[in-house]
Design a protein around this motif. Sequence first.
Motif, short mmCIF file in Angstrom:
data_model
loop_
_atom_site.label_atom_id
_atom_site.label_comp_id
_atom_site.label_asym_id
_atom_site.label_seq_id
_atom_site.Cartn_x
_atom_site.Cartn_y
_atom_site.Cartn_z
N LEU A 91 21.29 54.15 7.92
CA LEU A 91 21.95 55.46 7.91
C LEU A 91 23.28 55.51 8.65
CD1 LEU A 91 18.87 57.82 8.48
CD2 LEU A 91 19.96 57.19 6.32
N ARG A 92 23.69 54.42 9.29
CA ARG A 92 24.89 54.47 10.12
C ARG A 92 26.17 54.71 9.32
NH1 ARG A 92 25.40 49.09 13.33
NH2 ARG A 92 23.23 49.61 13.75
N PHE A 93 26.11 54.51 8.00
CA PHE A 93 27.31 54.72 7.18
C PHE A 93 27.59 56.21 6.97
CE2 PHE A 93 23.93 55.07 4.12
CZ PHE A 93 24.37 56.00 3.20
N LEU A 94 26.60 57.09 7.19
CA LEU A 94 26.79 58.53 6.96
C LEU A 94 27.68 59.13 8.05
CD1 LEU A 94 23.13 59.58 6.08
CD2 LEU A 94 25.05 59.38 4.49
N PRO A 95 28.40 60.22 7.73
CA PRO A 95 29.15 60.93 8.78
C PRO A 95 28.20 61.42 9.87
CG PRO A 95 29.76 61.72 6.58
CD PRO A 95 28.57 60.83 6.40
N GLY A 96 28.46 61.01 11.09
CA GLY A 96 27.55 61.34 12.17
C GLY A 96 26.76 60.14 12.65
N GLY A 97 26.72 59.07 11.85
CA GLY A 97 26.11 57.82 12.26
C GLY A 97 24.69 57.97 12.77
N LEU A 98 24.46 57.58 14.02
CA LEU A 98 23.12 57.57 14.59
C LEU A 98 22.54 58.97 14.76
CD1 LEU A 98 23.46 54.75 17.29
CD2 LEU A 98 22.47 54.60 15.00
#
Length: 436
Positions: A91-98
Motif C-alpha cells: 500500500l505504500r504507493f498510495l497517497p498517504g503511504g503507511l
Amino acid sequence: MTWVAFSVFIITLLFILLASGVWIAIALMTTGMSGLYLAGGAKTLLSLGSISWNSINSFTLSPVPLFIVMGAIILRCGVAQRFYAALAIWLRFLPGGLLQSNIVSCSVFAAACGSSVATAGTIGTVTIPELKARGYDDRLIFGSLAAGGTLGILIPPSIIMIIYCSIVEVSVAKLFIAGVVPGLVLAVAFMGYIGLRCLLNPSLAPAHSETVTLGEKLRSLGDILPLFGLIFFVMGSIYLGWATATEAAAIGVLASVIIAALYRGLSWENVKEAHLSAVRTTCMVLVIVVAAQVFSYALVYSGVSRSLTGWVIGLDLPVFVLFLAIVVLYIFLGCLIDGASMMLLTLPVLFPIINAAGFDLIWFGVMVVVLIEIGMITPPIGLNLFVLHGIGQGTPYTDVARGALPYVCLMLGFLLLMWFVPGLALWLPDQMTVAR
C-alpha cells in the motif's frame, strides 16, 4: 407516582451513581432494583433471579466467549506486527503511504479480534514509532489509528452486535452481514480523506525511497493471507448458511489456533492468557447485560416504557426528526460513557419507540454501532483516544483528539447517507441464507 416523576427519579439516581464513579453494571443494577421496589414493593425483587437467568441463558449470547477467545489468540501470536509490515509493502504507493496501511490493517485486524480498543492499541504500538521516525504528521497518525480501530465493532464479528441482537431479538447472522458494506464504505472514506489531505499537502506523509521487489511482495503474502482467510472463512460460513454465529465462532477459534501455530506463537503461556482474558471480558459483558435487563424490567413494570412510547408517538414527530434526536442523544452519551454501556442503557427505552416508528431493527443496529464508534473517538471519554495517547510517545492528548475529529465528521456524513440509502446495510442480509 406518575410515570414522569418515576422517570425523573430513575434518571437522576442513575446519573448520580455514574458521576460518582460507580461501575456501570452496579449503577444499572442499583437503579433497576430501586425502581422495582418503588413501583411494586419488596415482592418485585423476587423476580431478580428469573431475570438474571433468562438474560444469560441465551443462545444469542453464546458466540461471545468464543469470539473473544479467537481475538485473544490472534492478539498474542504475533500476527499484528507481521501483517502490518506485509500490508505496508503493498500500500505504500498510495497517497498517504503507511497511513493507508493503518486503515486497512486496523479494519482487517479488528474484524479478526472484534475489539476496537485492542486493535488501536496493538496496531498503534507497531506503527507509531515507525511513522514518527519517518516524519509523518502526528494528527494524521493518531487520527487514522483511532478511526481505523473503531471499525472493529462494525466489521463482523462484533461483540457489540451480539449484545444488540440479544436485546432486540434479531438474527446475529443478519446483523453481522449488514455491517460488512457499511464497514467497507467507511474504510474507503477514511482512506480517501487521508489520500486527499496528502495530495494537497505532501509534507504530511513523506515519500518512501525504498524499492520493493516482486519477490518481496510475493513473500509478504504469507503474512497477509492467513488473517484474510480467517475472516472470510468465518463470515462466509455464516453468509452461505453453513453455520450459525455460534458454530462460526467455534470455527474461528480453531482457525486462530492453527494460525498461531503457523506463526510459532502457540505457547502454553499465550493460550492460558488468551483464555483468562476471555473469561474476564465475558464475565464483564454478562454482568452488564444482567444489570441492563433488571433496569429494563423496572421501566416495563413501572409502565414508563409504555407511557414514554405513547408520549413520543403522540408528538407526531417526522421520522427524520426522531432519527436526528437519537443521533444527538448517542453523541452526547458517547462523550460520557463507553459504547456497550451506552447501548445497554438506552435500548430498553428506545426499543419500543423505534419499533412503533417503524425503523428496521437490522438497519437501526448498524446505525447504533456507528454511533458507538463515534463515541469511541470523541473526548472526554473516547477509549481509543486514551489508549493511543498512552502509547503516543509524548504526543499531547489535544493532538490525538483533533486528529480524530475529521473522522467523526465522516461518520456523521455516513449516517445521513445510510438514512437516504438504507440498502447499504440491508442489501446483503436480504440476499443471505441464515443457518438454522
